[in-house]
Design an enzyme around this catalytic site. Sequence first.
Site, PDB file in Angstrom:
ATOM      1  N   ASP A  65       0.840  -1.195   0.000  1.00  0.00           N
ATOM      2  CA  ASP A  65       0.000   0.000   0.000  1.00  0.00           C
ATOM      3  C   ASP A  65       0.877   1.247   0.000  1.00  0.00           C
ATOM      4  O   ASP A  65       2.095   1.154   0.171  1.00  0.00           O
ATOM      5  CB  ASP A  65      -0.962  -0.013   1.196  1.00  0.00           C
ATOM      6  CG  ASP A  65      -0.299  -0.342   2.524  1.00  0.00           C
ATOM      7  OD1 ASP A  65       0.937  -0.317   2.602  1.00  0.00           O
ATOM      8  OD2 ASP A  65      -1.026  -0.609   3.496  1.00  0.00           O
ATOM      9  N   ASN A 134      -7.962  -1.985  13.923  1.00  0.00           N
ATOM     10  CA  ASN A 134      -9.380  -2.201  13.630  1.00  0.00           C
ATOM     11  C   ASN A 134      -9.597  -3.395  12.694  1.00  0.00           C
ATOM     12  O   ASN A 134     -10.679  -3.574  12.149  1.00  0.00           O
ATOM     13  CB  ASN A 134     -10.000  -0.934  13.015  1.00  0.00           C
ATOM     14  CG  ASN A 134      -9.334  -0.557  11.688  1.00  0.00           C
ATOM     15  OD1 ASN A 134      -8.421  -1.239  11.233  1.00  0.00           O
ATOM     16  ND2 ASN A 134      -9.802   0.508  11.073  1.00  0.00           N
ATOM     17  N   HIS A 136      -7.816  -3.954   9.866  1.00  0.00           N
ATOM     18  CA  HIS A 136      -7.504  -3.727   8.445  1.00  0.00           C
ATOM     19  C   HIS A 136      -6.232  -4.460   8.048  1.00  0.00           C
ATOM     20  O   HIS A 136      -5.361  -4.709   8.881  1.00  0.00           O
ATOM     21  CB  HIS A 136      -7.429  -2.234   8.096  1.00  0.00           C
ATOM     22  CG  HIS A 136      -6.204  -1.505   8.551  1.00  0.00           C
ATOM     23  ND1 HIS A 136      -6.225  -0.575   9.570  1.00  0.00           N
ATOM     24  CD2 HIS A 136      -4.918  -1.525   8.105  1.00  0.00           C
ATOM     25  CE1 HIS A 136      -5.007  -0.065   9.723  1.00  0.00           C
ATOM     26  NE2 HIS A 136      -4.193  -0.624   8.857  1.00  0.00           N
ATOM     27  N   GLU A 141      -9.839  -1.241   4.691  1.00  0.00           N
ATOM     28  CA  GLU A 141     -10.446  -0.821   5.961  1.00  0.00           C
ATOM     29  C   GLU A 141     -11.813  -1.488   6.156  1.00  0.00           C
ATOM     30  O   GLU A 141     -12.423  -1.937   5.185  1.00  0.00           O
ATOM     31  CB  GLU A 141     -10.661   0.704   5.930  1.00  0.00           C
ATOM     32  CG  GLU A 141      -9.371   1.511   5.921  1.00  0.00           C
ATOM     33  CD  GLU A 141      -8.829   1.745   7.330  1.00  0.00           C
ATOM     34  OE1 GLU A 141      -9.142   0.964   8.244  1.00  0.00           O
ATOM     35  OE2 GLU A 141      -8.075   2.719   7.494  1.00  0.00           O
TER      36      GLU A 141
HETATM   37  C1  GLP Z   1      -0.766   0.777   8.376  1.00  0.00           C
HETATM   38  C2  GLP Z   1      -0.511   0.066   7.073  1.00  0.00           C
HETATM   39  C3  GLP Z   1      -0.647  -1.421   7.192  1.00  0.00           C
HETATM   40  C4  GLP Z   1       0.068  -1.916   8.421  1.00  0.00           C
HETATM   41  C5  GLP Z   1      -0.584  -1.310   9.635  1.00  0.00           C
HETATM   42  C6  GLP Z   1       0.008  -1.805  10.945  1.00  0.00           C
HETATM   43  O1  GLP Z   1      -2.070   1.243   8.480  1.00  0.00           O
HETATM   44  N1  GLP Z   1      -1.365   0.506   6.022  1.00  0.00           N
HETATM   45  O2  GLP Z   1      -0.136  -2.024   6.010  1.00  0.00           O
HETATM   46  O3  GLP Z   1      -0.015  -3.314   8.459  1.00  0.00           O
HETATM   47  O4  GLP Z   1      -0.443   0.089   9.556  1.00  0.00           O
HETATM   48  O5  GLP Z   1       1.117  -1.016  11.302  1.00  0.00           O
HETATM   49  P1  GLP Z   1       2.004  -1.246  12.582  1.00  0.00           P
HETATM   50  O6  GLP Z   1       2.931  -2.362  12.241  1.00  0.00           O
HETATM   51  O7  GLP Z   1       2.752   0.052  12.767  1.00  0.00           O
HETATM   52  O8  GLP Z   1       1.107  -1.555  13.703  1.00  0.00           O
END
Ligand code: GLP
Length: 251
Positions: A65, A134, A136, A141
Amino acid sequence: MKFIVCENHSHLAEVISDLIIQQVMSKPDSVICIPTGGTPIPAYQRLIEKSKNIDYSRVSFFNLDEYIGLPPTHEQSYQNFLKKHVLDPLGIALSQQHLLRSDSPDPILECLRNDAEIDYFGGFDLMLDGIGENGHIAFNEPSDHFEARTHIADISTSTRLANARFFDSLDEVPHQAISVGFEDIIKAKHLILMATGSRKASVIERLVTESTISCDFPISFLRMHPNVTLVLDKAACGRSIDVLINTGQSL
Ligand code: GLP
């Protein structure tokens, strides 16, 4: 779904980096999709340290992403993040880096370009993914529908708040992103999800205790994937820790 419960974040970094190296050694022309976020950073550091004798010259890397609207040089542009934390230190050539652009003048075209590249390479051998608080995955989302392929996503307020820790202020967090969709996630030959820390415990508890698939809890879609490995540290297991440990590697 297989589960691997790690002692802590450092242990998880060992496990994840070993799984990536195993993938590359067993298929030197692997197509690998990798995430950003705080969770994978220690794993990327260990991967770089362990990779002195690993040949990445035929591996293709994609990202999951990307924010829309950040300059590519921005610290939080995912392209910049992945180059800095893993791809450049591993010596991955530009021709092997298939990264979404945060500054594309036409994000819809950027989605189509990404789909065409994924198709050209025949999909992902390995997809590594974090998990949002949440539920995702990538920027899919909670919603009233699933998106199949690369698409423009509205980032939820809860995700913008969760990601604001990486920016100077909440106002700087973009409202939209480009994300791979569920068709490409479900077709990945091996999907590895990782989560650390108590902030992820409620989402992991819900994933472990429920059995439904619903687009308001996107990670639930992965119940349909035939080859998912969930790598967790103990803090992320929350109240499901006994179930996860007692069932060993699979549930
Ligand atoms: C973001 C990204 C995701 C990632 C998520 C978790 O929203 N779009 O691809 O998996 O955060 O991030 P973290 O590892 O900082 O908890």
